[in-house]
Design a protein around this motif. Structure first.
Motif, PDB file in Angstrom:
ATOM      1  N   ILE A 270      39.651  43.419  34.264  1.00 31.51           N
ATOM      2  CA  ILE A 270      39.446  42.732  35.377  1.00 31.51           C
ATOM      3  C   ILE A 270      38.698  41.374  34.760  1.00 31.51           C
ATOM      4  O   ILE A 270      37.927  41.312  33.833  1.00 31.51           O
ATOM      5  N   ILE A 309      32.195  43.551  43.205  1.00 33.76           N
ATOM      6  CA  ILE A 309      33.470  43.915  42.899  1.00 33.76           C
ATOM      7  C   ILE A 309      33.684  45.494  42.384  1.00 33.76           C
ATOM      8  O   ILE A 309      34.701  45.817  42.126  1.00 33.76           O
ATOM      9  N   GLU A 366      39.517  45.898  43.841  1.00 31.34           N
ATOM     10  CA  GLU A 366      39.637  45.101  42.752  1.00 31.34           C
ATOM     11  C   GLU A 366      39.101  45.704  41.834  1.00 31.34           C
ATOM     12  O   GLU A 366      39.774  45.445  40.687  1.00 31.34           O
ATOM     13  N   SER A 394      45.763  41.781  42.429  1.00 28.66           N
ATOM     14  CA  SER A 394      44.616  41.621  43.023  1.00 28.66           C
ATOM     15  C   SER A 394      45.128  40.821  44.223  1.00 28.66           C
ATOM     16  O   SER A 394      46.166  40.289  44.307  1.00 28.66           O
ATOM     17  N   PHE A 496      41.029  37.691  40.796  1.00 32.26           N
ATOM     18  CA  PHE A 496      40.438  38.615  40.094  1.00 32.26           C
ATOM     19  C   PHE A 496      41.406  39.267  38.849  1.00 32.26           C
ATOM     20  O   PHE A 496      40.924  39.829  37.901  1.00 32.26           O
ATOM     21  N   ARG A 497      42.668  38.920  38.820  1.00 31.36           N
ATOM     22  CA  ARG A 497      43.319  39.440  37.661  1.00 31.36           C
ATOM     23  C   ARG A 497      44.518  38.397  37.096  1.00 31.36           C
ATOM     24  O   ARG A 497      45.791  38.546  37.715  1.00 31.36           O
ATOM     25  N   PRO A 601      42.449  41.094  35.684  1.00 27.32           N
ATOM     26  CA  PRO A 601      41.537  40.830  36.501  1.00 27.32           C
ATOM     27  C   PRO A 601      41.301  39.357  37.077  1.00 27.32           C
ATOM     28  O   PRO A 601      42.286  38.640  36.653  1.00 27.32           O
TER      29      PRO A 601
END
Length: 627
Positions: A270, A309, A366, A394, A496-497, A601
């Motif tokens: 992440i 998250i 996430e 994500s 996030f990724r 992430p």
């Protein structure tokens, strides 16, 4: 990775039971148990259809963001035996949510016509917007089942309208937390509970009719369950609940046994947590497989994030179930029995088992999604051609809210971002090109509905060809989405990724390219136009997240640098208005998520728009394949 010879214990299978033994175990013959299980499946699907038809909230009506289940009585330890064809992240947690909620409230305190609710992520999984509604079913004066619904409520208070932001720091900023309490008592609304909720939500006008519909669907479910009990008898009914769970457990046991005994490691990344890019979070898994059992050890995973998250241990449990069924036998029904041969080990206070108050939970998928990727990373090498490429990693969720020109408040949640994307290939064929994460099961909102509910125009929604990764079967294509915002809005973007491809590779297949997201400020006097899709248009963009070439700002996962917009201060309204005097000026954002299918992430992003006319946002994504 170490492997040893499989050890399969001698277990009597359900199909090998004599008729007498089957009747003794399940209170009926095989035919009746099968018919009754299918009739109970109809109950939850009938409840789902009714709710979809009546729902006011767009996230329920357009995204299918709910689930229905049937659980057994306390003396059976609340087995979740029947689930609707809906959200996996709900189905995997609802068994525990019902047990924990009812046990804390006290089953002895419930009576016919009661509806119990709870939305605490630590008691029942998910986040505070996802409220569990639980109605007991009585027979001869005792509880014999529970009919349940979990539905996303568009707003439960907190610092951000709708809640979809990873910039919040703790449970207090997240929104209203409801412990186990009655919403209806004897079919009469509990005024104090309704007041508590509607004093904290921004959109009571949408929540109230949905609450009423949920109440009616629970009554419908109860009446249909009671009708089946009257027709087949209480012993057959209770036995069928056990039979359904035992069947799932047996299927999962058989599937696990196909994996060679051994210890297997995997991981997924992440990128960041939404505050800045100083920290990244890795999910680390060690699978210990012996015979028909498997232990999923996540104790090496990073500590809980500074923002929301994180996910709770029940969400992690769901992802473990999703990963193992996707890899080993996708036809395994999701019941309480699914995890009977699975042990889960997590360290308290990790990003996949966070603790209050600082380990807040909002964007829980996430953190739980990389658990799926890490398990794929661990098992794909040993499964060979049976491996799965993964998903796009994500949801890159977008959330916006503001006022229309006539002063009406509006919101858009998970409709205009990168919430949909591709899946990786499997041994069966190419991956799908426009769907949702493995842990979800949402619909794609209709363009006409999105434009009706919010001041936005969807300019583009199309596949980006040749982005799926090489292999005998290819991963699905990325998708591009352009949206033009017609009024000022507060926007939240959450990629996030992007540091690593979210694909893990399967059977020698290659990953698609990494994903990214960009903002495109419009030049003075420039006319509104559609942005091209080639790599030469990104030089003047402002990267939100992604591994990019510093000059061209185009994807460069090999030698590029990681860009993260949250590391820069976002201009406030006064500054931004001065910089953008023309009210018809726009900003364009694009996110292309060339994902592979396994791990990486990203980072949450908060972008405030302070213009009257025009933000255009583009999102997309891609993904991976298997050989």
């Amino acid at each position: 990775m170490t492997t040893t010879e499989n050890r399969t214990p001698d277990i009597t299978r359900i199909r090998d039971l004599s008729d007498e033994d089957f009747a003794a175990a399940y209170g009926s013959d095989r035919f009746t148990a099968s018919v009754l299980k299918n009739r109970l499946d109809y109950v939850v699907e009938h409840m789902s259809t009714g709710f979809m038809r009546e729902a006011f909230s767009p996230i329920i009506r357009d995204w299918y963001d709910f689930a229905c289940t049937i659980s057994g009585p306390p003396e059976q330890d609340y087995p979740m035996a029947v689930v609707s064809n809906s959200l996996m992240v709900f189905l995997g947690t609802m068994g525990d949510a019902v047990r924990n909620t009812v046990a804390e409230y006290g089953p002895e305190n419930l009576k016919p016509g009661d509806v119990l609710i709870c939305n605490d992520p630590y008691r029942g999984g998910r986040h505070v917007n996802d409220v569990a509604f639980i109605r007991p079913v009585f027979h001869d004066g005792r509880i014999v089942a529970f009919v349940n619904m979990c539905a996303h409520q568009l707003d439960m208070g907190g610092t951000v309208p709708g809640g979809f932001s990873a910039t919040k720091r703790n449970v207090f900023e997240n929104g209203l937390v409801i412990p186990p309490m009655l919403l209806w008592s004897g079919d009469e609304p509990v005024r104090g509970t309704f007041s508590l909720i509607f004093d904290n939500t921004r959109w009571g006008g949408m929540l109230l009719p949905d609450f009423k519909s949920i109440f009616e669907q629970l009554k419908l479910g109860e009446s249909l369950v009671r009708a089946n009990i009257e027709r087949y008898g209480i012993e057959s009914f209770l036995g069928t609940l056990t039979y359904a769970c035992d069947s799932s457990a047996e299927r999962m046991s058989d599937a696990i046994a196909q994996v060679p005994d051994g210890d297997y490691t995997g991981s997924a990344l992440i990128d960041a947590d939404g505050l800045d890019d100083s920290l990244e979070y890795r999910v680390q898994v060690l699978l210990r497989k012996r015979g028909n059992d498997i232990e999923v050890d996540l104790s090496g995973t990073a500590p809980q994030a500074r923002t929301v998250i994180n996910c709770g241990v029940l969400d992690t449990k769901t992802s473990v179930g999703v990963a193992l069924t996707m890899l080993l036998d996708p036809s395994i029904p999701f019941t309480s029995g699914t995890w009977r041969n699975v042990d889960l080990v997590t360290a308290p206070g990790s990003i996949v088992s966070s603790l209050p108050p600082d380990g807040g939970i909002m964007m829980f998928w996430e953190a739980s999604g990389p658990v799926v990727s890490a398990i794929f990373d661990a098992l794909n090498p040993v499964l060979g051609g049976r491996g799965v490429g993964g998903d796009y990693g994500s949801t890159n969720t977008h959330n916006a809210s503001g006022l229309t020109d006539d002063g009406r408040f509006w919101t858009s949640a998970t409709q205009c971002g990168g919430e949909h994307g591709p899946w990786g290939a499997t041994a069966a064929g190419d991956g799908d090109s426009y769907t949702v994460l493995f842990t979800l099961n949402n619909l794609d909102p209709a363009t006409e509905t999105i434009e009706h509910d919010s001041p936005v125009v969807l300019l583009r929604k199309e596949h980006a060809i040749d982005t799926g990764g090489a292999g005998a079967f290819r991963g699905g294509a990325a998708n591009l989405k352009d949206t033009l915002w017609l009024t000022a809005a507060e926007q939240y973007l959450s990629p996030f990724r992007t540091k690593e491809p979210s694909g893990v590779g399967a059977n020698g297949g290659e990953a698609g390219p990494n994903g990214a997201m960009w903002l495109f400020p419009q030049s003075d006097g420039a006319a509104h136009r559609m942005l091209p899709t080639g790599p030469d248009v990104y030089r003047d963009s402002v990267p939100v997240a992604g591994v990019l070439d510093p000059e061209s700002k185009w994807l460069d996962p090999e030698s590029g640098s990681y860009h993260f917009f949250a590391s820069e201060q976002v201009a406030d309204s006064a500054e931004h208005s001065a910089a953008l005097p023309d009210q018809r000026r726009r900003r364009v954002g694009r996110s292309a998520h060339p994902r592979s299918a396994g791990r990486a992430p990203g980072r949450a992003q908060r972008v405030r728009e302070h213009r009257r006319r025009g933000t255009a946002v583009r999102r997309g994504r891609r993904r991976r394949s298997t050989a």
